[in-house]
Scaffold this motif. Structure first.
Motif, mmCIF file in Angstrom:
data_model
loop_
_atom_site.group_PDB
_atom_site.id
_atom_site.type_symbol
_atom_site.label_atom_id
_atom_site.label_comp_id
_atom_site.label_asym_id
_atom_site.label_seq_id
_atom_site.Cartn_x
_atom_site.Cartn_y
_atom_site.Cartn_z
ATOM 1 N N ARG A 290 0.857 -1.182 0.000
ATOM 2 C CA ARG A 290 0.000 0.000 0.000
ATOM 3 C C ARG A 290 0.895 1.234 0.000
ATOM 4 N N ARG A 291 0.719 2.038 -1.022
ATOM 5 C CA ARG A 291 1.542 3.224 -1.216
ATOM 6 C C ARG A 291 0.653 4.423 -1.518
ATOM 7 N N GLN A 292 1.217 5.594 -1.377
ATOM 8 C CA GLN A 292 0.461 6.817 -1.699
ATOM 9 C C GLN A 292 0.243 6.899 -3.212
ATOM 10 N N SER B 14 3.810 10.564 -5.808
ATOM 11 C CA SER B 14 3.619 10.830 -4.385
ATOM 12 C C SER B 14 4.656 11.830 -3.878
ATOM 13 N N ASP C 72 11.145 2.681 0.230
ATOM 14 C CA ASP C 72 10.413 3.948 0.209
ATOM 15 C C ASP C 72 11.310 5.153 -0.061
ATOM 16 N N ASP D 94 6.834 7.403 -5.223
ATOM 17 C CA ASP D 94 6.012 6.517 -6.047
ATOM 18 C C ASP D 94 5.643 7.229 -7.334
ATOM 19 N N GLU E 70 -2.775 5.738 1.811
ATOM 20 C CA GLU E 70 -2.172 4.629 1.081
ATOM 21 C C GLU E 70 -3.220 3.619 0.615
#
Length: 689
Positions: free
Chosen positions: A425-427, A611, A637, A616, A525
């Motif tokens: 789960r990422r922005q 992001s 990250d 990202d 996220e």
């Protein structure tokens, strides 16, 4: 002469024996029928005679006649043999009794034989692409059970020749084999090989621990004899092939074939079968991946054993050794399809509960598109990753109903099985903005609403555009096309972050979202899978989807346990809302930040995303046929130098071009007439500061 029952005495009144007279005279004795020999008669002055009583028999040991001595010497060798046989038989009987005691003592822990039964093999999950191609197996064994009749004949022969040449003749324990091993071991001064039969190995694998002890060996022998009485030889061999460990986490011949050669055991060549048989005595020592030279030597030995056993000819053995396919060992689980197989495995409990038997799962995966997508992502990471500062990539392609057609969870499954498409789960950055604009449309705004881009502050928060500039009055459509930050932030404040969260959930976002103004810029996220699925209603006319990869689950015998249906959330957007969103997102691809995603004559909608600190880079786009999302970044990250409208958009274009080959062009759904086509005056929206 007959010695018989004789008695030598001094009583002249008893009948004489038939000894020769000369011998009687020479010995001065008389022979009668009794078992004793007496001394010569005594004179009348004997104490018995003096008293008038019968003379007392006096026993004295006299030398045996020469003939008798000669007879004893002649039969002395035979007596020794008799005595030796007596003692050997006695010792053997004692040993048998002792062995029986040991067997009874250690066998009592096994319980009554009528309670013994073959333990169930851990269930296997065979995962197929939509066209029926096997893409992976999941479960504790790493491969399904296969019948002996499904395998080439030489697979079983290779194992028998290497492990148990008298398999079809012994009763579970091979005494000749034990003697042979003992002799070899004595001659070499060390234990040369194991003496366990295939049946004993089955017994050990099914019922016992790997402990080396007298108790375990006794129990192993008992169980082997029971197996031979209960099952046929072919059934025992099939059990062995499906339960034996081949190293590298592969249990059973199918798992081994998939692990080391990337094929089904049904398609093993003679050379490949020989290599697998050769590694059985010590899978870690002869592992074809880590010790290829040792594995090849074991392969040669296995082929020689097959020749010696008469299963194959020397010419066939030589051809098998020269077969290049028998020397090439697959790199194990390295393909991106294994990300899909892992995902399928995690879904099984939701679909079936506990998996208690082998099952076959047919997925929605397009095998060709999957392979192409994997190649494109790997090439992009290898060629452009070093310059742009990213080391990982993920991709999801689904049809407009939400059925996943391709998924890549990372660039190298063998090095990392972490699924960046489903689990991570990422922005999403600006790729989340369409849900903010959709919320505005549901509150009466249109793509032609005039808004003002300028600086503002809200509770200490003052977002800026990526260019650092403000453009002043601008249409809502254009603010999304050029991915301004101030406008969606003002919309979220004006309409309420809670309304934006509600819209995102309705569209298909499932991750927990905090209702804060920064959500408008993608600060919360989400996974790439859910983000891509949330774009599907724009492509299918307003119907919600639940991304799925399973179309059918059946038993190994073909019984259907689950079949996908078309049920889903239903329609969640009006035709006009779909038309307005497609008007804005299509503009993003035609003239905005997503221009590099455009291909052919296909109408495309999509949105880029980058992001904070460029950690990202994303692009999510769609046609009337497919929806796809691409992510680039680093597992730690760390920041990249990539932007969503560049490499991710180009990757998306290349994969989608292949996906649409041969398909007729279809327009995006929905209907909206732009304001300038209606000659109306745009609405100016003033935001409360």
């Amino acid at each position: 002469m007959r010695l018989g029952r004789t008695l030598v005495t001094t009583d002249p009144s008893r009948p004489r024996a038939s000894f020769p007279t000369e011998l009687d005279q020479a010995m001065d004795i008389r022979v009668y029928h009794d078992d004793r020999i007496a001394a010569p008669a005594t004179p009348a002055t004997d104490r018995g005679a003096a008293t008038g009583r019968e003379p007392r028999r006096v026993r004295t040991r006299q030398p045996r006649p020469p003939a008798i001595r000669r007879r004893s010497r002649r039969h002395g060798g035979f007596g020794f043999v008799v005595r030796l046989t007596y003692w050997v038989s006695g010792l053997a009987l004692l040993a048998l009794v002792a062995l029986g005691g040991v067997v009874a003592y250690y066998g009592q822990d096994l319980g009554a034989s009528d309670t013994w039964e073959i333990p169930q093999r851990p269930p296997n999950i065979r995962v197929l692409a939509a066209n029926g191609q096997v893409i992976a197996n999941r479960g504790q064994t790493g491969g399904e059970a296969v019948g002996l009749h499904e395998l080439p004949e030489y697979v079983g022969q290779a194992v028998i020749a290497s492990e148990d040449r008298r398999f079809y003749s012994h009763f579970g324990v091979d005494p000749l084999g034990l003697v042979s091993v003992a002799v070899e071991s004595v001659q070499s001064g060390r234990v040369t090989r194991g003496a366990s039969t295939i049946t004993q190995q089955v017994a050990k694998n099914l019922f016992l621990s790997p402990e080396q002890s007298l108790e375990r060996k006794v129990q192993e022998a008992l169980l082997a004899i029971w197996l031979e009485r209960t099952y046929t030889k072919d059934q025992i061999l099939e059990l062995y092939l499906n339960r034996v460990h081949f190293g590298s986490g592969a249990t059973g011949i199918e798992a081994a074939a998939q692990t080391y050669f990337g094929i089904s055991a049904r398609n093993l060549s003679l050379g490949q079968a020989a290599m697998l048989a050769g590694i059985l005595p010590a899978p870690s020592t002869y592992n074809p991946r880590t010790y290829p030279e040792r594995a090849i030597e074991r392969q040669r030995l296995a082929l020689a054993n097959m020749v010696r056993a008469g299963f194959i000819t020397t010419a066939q053995a030589d051809a098998a050794m020269a077969d290049p396919d028998a020397q090439v060992v697959a790199g194990g689980r390295s393909g991106a399809q294994h990300y899909v197989a892992d995902w399928v495995e995690t879904l099984m409990t939701a679909y079936l509960g506990e998996v208690a038997q082998d099952v076959v799962v047919t997925t929605t995966l397009d095998a060709g598109l999957q392979a192409h997508a994997e190649r494109v992502l790997r090439t992009a990471v290898a060629n452009e990753g070093p310059g742009a500062g990213f080391t990982q990539a993920a991709l999801v392609i689904m049809d407009v109903e939400g059925q996943v057609r391709a998924m890549v969870g990372g660039t190298d499954y063998a090095r990392s099985s972490y699924n960046r498409a489903v689990t991570a789960r990422r922005q999403p950055g600006s790729a989340f903005k369409p849900f903010v604009y959709l919320t505005a449309l549901q509150h009466g705004y249109t793509p032609d609403t005039l808004v003002v881009d300028g600086p503002f502050e809200h509770n200490g928060w003052s977002p800026k555009n990526s260019s650092g500039k403000f453009v002043g009055p601008i249409l809502l459509r254009e603010s999304l096309t050029y991915s301004l930050n101030t406008i969606p932030a003002l919309l979220a404040i004006e309409l309420g972050p809670e309304a934006v969260v509600e819209t995102a959930y309705r569209m298909g976002i499932s991750s927990p979202l905090q209702a804060v103004p920064s959500i408008s810029l993608g600060s919360e996220e989400v996974s790439l899978l859910e983000l891509t699925g949330a774009y599907a209603p724009f492509a299918n006319g307003g119907y919600g989807v639940i991304p799925d990869v399973i179309s059918q689950i059946a038993t190994a015998d073909g019984e259907i346990l689950y079949s996908a249906s078309e049920a889903g959330p239903g329609r969640i957007l009006t035709d006009e809302q779909v038309g307005m969103m497609n008007d804005m997102l299509r503009s993003s691809v035609e003239v905005g930040t997503s221009r590099q995603a455009h291909f052919g004559q296909w109408p495309i909608g999509g949105k880029t995303g980058t992001s904070q600190r460029n950690r990202d880079a994303l692009f999510v786009g769609y046609t009337a046929q497919y929806v796809g999302g691409v992510w680039l970044g680093n597992d730690d990250d760390s920041p990249t130098r990539a932007f969503g409208g560049q490499i991710p958009a180009r990757i998306w274009r290349e994969v989608m071009t292949t996906a649409h080959e041969g398909r007729p062009v279809v327009d995006l759904p929905g209907h909206y007439v732009r304001l300038h086509d209606r000659a109306d005056t745009p609405t100016v929206l003033e935001f409360a500061q």
